[in-house]
Design a protein around this motif. Structure first.
Motif, PDB file in Angstrom:
ATOM      1  N   LEU A 189       1.010  -1.195   0.078  1.00  0.00           N
ATOM      2  CA  LEU A 189      -0.064   0.039   0.130  1.00  0.00           C
ATOM      3  C   LEU A 189       0.686   1.226   0.037  1.00  0.00           C
ATOM      4  O   LEU A 189       1.636   1.485   0.959  1.00  0.00           O
ATOM      5  CB  LEU A 189      -0.945   0.138   1.132  1.00  0.00           C
ATOM      6  N   ILE A 190       0.818   2.169  -0.943  1.00  0.00           N
ATOM      7  CA  ILE A 190       1.601   3.173  -1.128  1.00  0.00           C
ATOM      8  C   ILE A 190       0.555   4.368  -0.429  1.00  0.00           C
ATOM      9  O   ILE A 190      -0.673   4.662  -0.718  1.00  0.00           O
ATOM     10  CB  ILE A 190       1.933   3.921  -2.463  1.00  0.00           C
ATOM     11  N   LEU A 191       0.950   4.999   0.861  1.00  0.00           N
ATOM     12  CA  LEU A 191       0.299   5.633   1.706  1.00  0.00           C
ATOM     13  C   LEU A 191       1.046   7.201   1.499  1.00  0.00           C
ATOM     14  O   LEU A 191       1.712   7.342   2.222  1.00  0.00           O
ATOM     15  CB  LEU A 191       0.265   5.124   3.036  1.00  0.00           C
ATOM     16  N   ASP A 192       0.384   7.851   0.656  1.00  0.00           N
ATOM     17  CA  ASP A 192       1.040   9.338   0.402  1.00  0.00           C
ATOM     18  C   ASP A 192       0.086  10.396   1.001  1.00  0.00           C
ATOM     19  O   ASP A 192      -0.676  10.925   0.264  1.00  0.00           O
ATOM     20  CB  ASP A 192       0.824   9.275  -1.162  1.00  0.00           C
ATOM     21  N   VAL A 193       0.547  10.915   2.094  1.00  0.00           N
ATOM     22  CA  VAL A 193      -0.107  11.803   3.035  1.00  0.00           C
ATOM     23  C   VAL A 193       0.243  13.148   2.880  1.00  0.00           C
ATOM     24  O   VAL A 193       1.426  13.402   2.502  1.00  0.00           O
ATOM     25  CB  VAL A 193      -0.070  11.233   4.599  1.00  0.00           C
ATOM     26  N   HIS A 246      -2.094  19.070 -10.986  1.00  0.00           N
ATOM     27  CA  HIS A 246      -1.874  17.943 -10.035  1.00  0.00           C
ATOM     28  C   HIS A 246      -0.823  16.902 -10.847  1.00  0.00           C
ATOM     29  O   HIS A 246      -1.313  16.655 -11.792  1.00  0.00           O
ATOM     30  CB  HIS A 246      -3.293  17.274  -9.579  1.00  0.00           C
ATOM     31  N   GLN A 247       0.125  16.635 -10.201  1.00  0.00           N
ATOM     32  CA  GLN A 247       0.978  15.499 -10.469  1.00  0.00           C
ATOM     33  C   GLN A 247       1.610  15.019  -9.153  1.00  0.00           C
ATOM     34  O   GLN A 247       2.039  15.640  -8.204  1.00  0.00           O
ATOM     35  CB  GLN A 247       2.309  15.932 -11.197  1.00  0.00           C
ATOM     36  N   PRO A 248       1.807  13.682  -9.122  1.00  0.00           N
ATOM     37  CA  PRO A 248       2.225  12.969  -8.057  1.00  0.00           C
ATOM     38  C   PRO A 248       4.126  12.990  -8.052  1.00  0.00           C
ATOM     39  O   PRO A 248       4.470  13.368  -9.017  1.00  0.00           O
ATOM     40  CB  PRO A 248       1.836  11.620  -7.852  1.00  0.00           C
ATOM     41  N   TYR A 270      -2.618   2.378  -4.272  1.00  0.00           N
ATOM     42  CA  TYR A 270      -2.434   3.993  -4.136  1.00  0.00           C
ATOM     43  C   TYR A 270      -3.319   4.452  -3.112  1.00  0.00           C
ATOM     44  O   TYR A 270      -4.568   4.601  -3.657  1.00  0.00           O
ATOM     45  CB  TYR A 270      -1.902   4.547  -4.997  1.00  0.00           C
ATOM     46  N   ILE A 271      -3.232   5.269  -1.966  1.00  0.00           N
ATOM     47  CA  ILE A 271      -4.233   6.115  -1.230  1.00  0.00           C
ATOM     48  C   ILE A 271      -3.403   7.604  -0.974  1.00  0.00           C
ATOM     49  O   ILE A 271      -2.279   7.496  -0.810  1.00  0.00           O
ATOM     50  CB  ILE A 271      -5.106   5.611  -0.175  1.00  0.00           C
ATOM     51  N   ASN A 272      -4.258   8.551  -0.894  1.00  0.00           N
ATOM     52  CA  ASN A 272      -3.464   9.718  -0.215  1.00  0.00           C
ATOM     53  C   ASN A 272      -3.860  10.336   0.962  1.00  0.00           C
ATOM     54  O   ASN A 272      -3.826  11.406   1.303  1.00  0.00           O
ATOM     55  CB  ASN A 272      -3.429  10.729  -1.330  1.00  0.00           C
ATOM     56  N   LYS A 273      -4.720   9.308   1.751  1.00  0.00           N
ATOM     57  CA  LYS A 273      -5.181   9.723   3.200  1.00  0.00           C
ATOM     58  C   LYS A 273      -5.382   8.443   3.962  1.00  0.00           C
ATOM     59  O   LYS A 273      -5.362   7.419   3.281  1.00  0.00           O
ATOM     60  CB  LYS A 273      -6.394  10.411   3.244  1.00  0.00           C
ATOM     61  N   ILE A 274      -5.399   8.541   5.310  1.00  0.00           N
ATOM     62  CA  ILE A 274      -5.504   7.356   5.983  1.00  0.00           C
ATOM     63  C   ILE A 274      -6.926   6.821   5.852  1.00  0.00           C
ATOM     64  O   ILE A 274      -7.637   7.040   5.844  1.00  0.00           O
ATOM     65  CB  ILE A 274      -5.378   7.726   7.583  1.00  0.00           C
ATOM     66  N   ASP A 275      -6.564   5.359   5.605  1.00  0.00           N
ATOM     67  CA  ASP A 275      -7.681   4.555   5.480  1.00  0.00           C
ATOM     68  C   ASP A 275      -7.223   3.050   6.277  1.00  0.00           C
ATOM     69  O   ASP A 275      -6.693   2.282   5.945  1.00  0.00           O
ATOM     70  CB  ASP A 275      -8.058   4.018   4.061  1.00  0.00           C
ATOM     71  N   LYS A 276      -8.156   2.938   7.535  1.00  0.00           N
ATOM     72  CA  LYS A 276      -7.686   2.206   8.583  1.00  0.00           C
ATOM     73  C   LYS A 276      -7.908   0.791   7.788  1.00  0.00           C
ATOM     74  O   LYS A 276      -7.011  -0.373   8.128  1.00  0.00           O
ATOM     75  CB  LYS A 276      -8.340   2.263   9.696  1.00  0.00           C
ATOM     76  N   LYS A 279      -7.158   7.189 -12.130  1.00  0.00           N
ATOM     77  CA  LYS A 279      -8.703   6.722 -11.663  1.00  0.00           C
ATOM     78  C   LYS A 279      -8.878   7.178 -10.112  1.00  0.00           C
ATOM     79  O   LYS A 279      -9.815   7.364  -9.738  1.00  0.00           O
ATOM     80  CB  LYS A 279      -8.534   5.270 -11.849  1.00  0.00           C
ATOM     81  N   ILE A 280      -7.642   7.690  -9.526  1.00  0.00           N
ATOM     82  CA  ILE A 280      -7.871   7.892  -7.971  1.00  0.00           C
ATOM     83  C   ILE A 280      -7.792   9.367  -7.930  1.00  0.00           C
ATOM     84  O   ILE A 280      -8.440   9.977  -7.092  1.00  0.00           O
ATOM     85  CB  ILE A 280      -6.581   7.015  -7.316  1.00  0.00           C
ATOM     86  N   LYS A 281      -6.707  10.013  -8.778  1.00  0.00           N
ATOM     87  CA  LYS A 281      -6.651  11.402  -8.678  1.00  0.00           C
ATOM     88  C   LYS A 281      -6.220  11.984 -10.196  1.00  0.00           C
ATOM     89  O   LYS A 281      -5.207  11.399 -10.580  1.00  0.00           O
ATOM     90  CB  LYS A 281      -5.372  11.779  -7.721  1.00  0.00           C
TER      91      LYS A 281
END
Length: 454
Positions: A7-11, A51-53, A73-79, A186-188
């Motif tokens: 899981l790529i967690l990009d906060v 927007h670009q990562p 990939y997610i860009n915020k906390i998802d427990k 599809k996510i951002k």
């Protein structure tokens, strides 16, 4: 590699402006244009248009999938997603530093095995190393390509947790798979609506890595990519352009090279191949004005160049000399920018204020110079001595800003001999208001309004 769930967690912090972890050599920037009403509107507008990562995120999505594992990939906390992952990948930056460190503590409490990527984690490894983390020093793509040869990642992690692993750079960039921007988009949504002033997908793409210029004194790109230039073959680049052109409807391309045209022969070969294949694309580059001449301008235009970022920084030679910024004369800057704009290539000139030798008068003259130049777009950021760069040693004893997320290129973080941060904010307000509320910018506003109502 056995099949695992990554899981790529990009906060990111909750700021009301655009934050990008890919810029400033992977340290990241945050486009906080000021605190005036107009600056706040500009903050919101820019955040909605670009927007670009971090570039390596797209590569990791492909590399891990190709290795036979699952990756998300997610860009915020998802427990739920965090709990279901075998391994977490946490991208680091300076502009989200405190948020990342807080997240890392949360992950450590959950006993989640975490790989921390990005150059800033190596600069501040004491903040990113925990019992349950490994800091990757070097290009993340190389680490995860090498990890594919590891039979048991759990054993590897147990052996190396709490440590920094040095991996270096990818020697042959052609060996990288194409980034998985289809999944990411599809996510951002990937976008740069200043390129062609439309809303089509803007694909980040790479031609070269590395920069040998003298501005490494304050610039972070050599820390991230090294000073040796590494190039993808023109064929490999064009193959990727054709690939994305088949996936998306007439996408645009944002080249993320520190200095796109640094290898003239390579640049010419790439342009000639794009032209010979009649690809009809639009793309954006960042380069040094010293590299541009009539021949290269013509080739880039015919290949599809529509927007170019160039560093001007200041009108004043003494200001530039103090920070060891190599540049060309103001007369040549004017002529080259004028020629680019005459060839329908939009120019964004980038200035810095709050330089050590800046005075109010010098900043005002640079603002006037930005309006005198033929560029349609302009950016005013703030001189920032970054931890890890050679110049930082000159400033470490006069740093006045403790929160590293404020090191976003839009705050004064050291004790200037004339300015404080509140005064720099006023200068930013004046700079953006003066340029974008002038008659010169009417055409730019018209282009955006036309595309919004289309």
């Amino acid at each position: 590699m056995s099949k695992n769930k990554f899981l790529i967690l990009d906060v990111y912090p909750n700021d009301n402006w655009r934050i990008c972890k890919d810029t400033a050599g992977g340290y990241g920037t945050g486009n906080d244009f000021g605190n005036s009403f107009f600056a706040k509107i500009l903050n919101i507008f820019t955040n909605s248009q670009i927007h670009q990562p971090a570039m390596y995120i797209g590569y990791l999505l492909s590399i891990i999938k190709n290795n036979g594992s699952d990756v998300e990939y997610i860009n915020k906390i998802d427990k739920e997603k965090i709990n279901n992952a075998d391994f977490i990948i946490l991208p680091s930056s300076i502009v989200a530093h405190e948020t990342e460190v807080q997240t890392l503590k949360y992950l450590n409490d959950l006993k989640k095995k975490t790989f921390v990527t990005g150059i800033f984690a190596s600069v501040k490894k004491d903040k990113y190393l925990t019992e349950q983390s490994i800091v990757i020093n070097g290009e993340p793509e190389k680490f995860f390509l090498d990890l594919a040869e590891t039979e048991n990642i759990d054993e590897f992690f147990l052996k190396n947790s709490g440590k920094e692993i040095f991996v270096g750079f990818v020697d042959n960039l052609d060996n990288l798979p194409f980034p998985d921007w289809e999944t990411y988009n599809k996510i951002k949504t990937l976008k740069n609506n200043f390129l062609d002033f439309d809303f089509k997908v803007a694909i980040p793409i790479l031609a070269t890595r590395g920069c040998p210029y003298s501005c490494f004194n304050y610039c972070t790109y050599p820390l991230q990519q090294g000073r040796k230039v590494r190039s993808r073959s023109p064929k490999n680049i064009v193959d990727e352009i054709e690939y994305w052109s088949n996936i998306f409807n007439k996408p645009k391309f944002v080249f993320r090279d520190p200095v796109f045209s640094i290898n003239r022969k390579h640049t010419k070969e790439l342009c000639e191949l794009i032209i010979s294949k009649n690809l009809k694309i639009s793309f954006l580059i960042e380069t040094h004005l010293n590299n541009m001449d009539d021949e290269l301008t013509s080739l880039l235009k015919n290949a599809g160049l529509k927007l170019i970022y160039v560093g001007v920084e200041s009108k004043h030679a003494d200001v530039l000399k103090d920070i060891k910024r190599h540049t060309i004369s103001v007369d040549n800057q004017y002529k080259i920018i004028e020629k680019l704009e005459k060839n329908n290539i939009t120019v964004k000139s980038m200035f810095m204020i709050g330089n050590p030798e800046d005075t109010d008068e010098k900043v005002y003259e640079s603002i006037s110079y930005s309006k005198y130049l033929k560029n349609k777009l302009v950016q005013f950021s703030v001189f920032t001595p970054y931890p890890g760069t050679p110049i930082f040693d000159n400033y470490k004893d006069i740093i006045v800003e403790e929160k590293l997320e404020k090191y976003n290129q839009y705050n004064l973080v050291f004790k200037h001999k004339l300015f404080d941060n509140s005064h720099v904010v006023k200068l930013k307000n004046k700079a953006y208001r003066s340029f974008y509320l002038s008659f010169k910018s009417v055409y730019i506003i018209f282009l955006f309004v036309k595309n919004i109502v289309r």
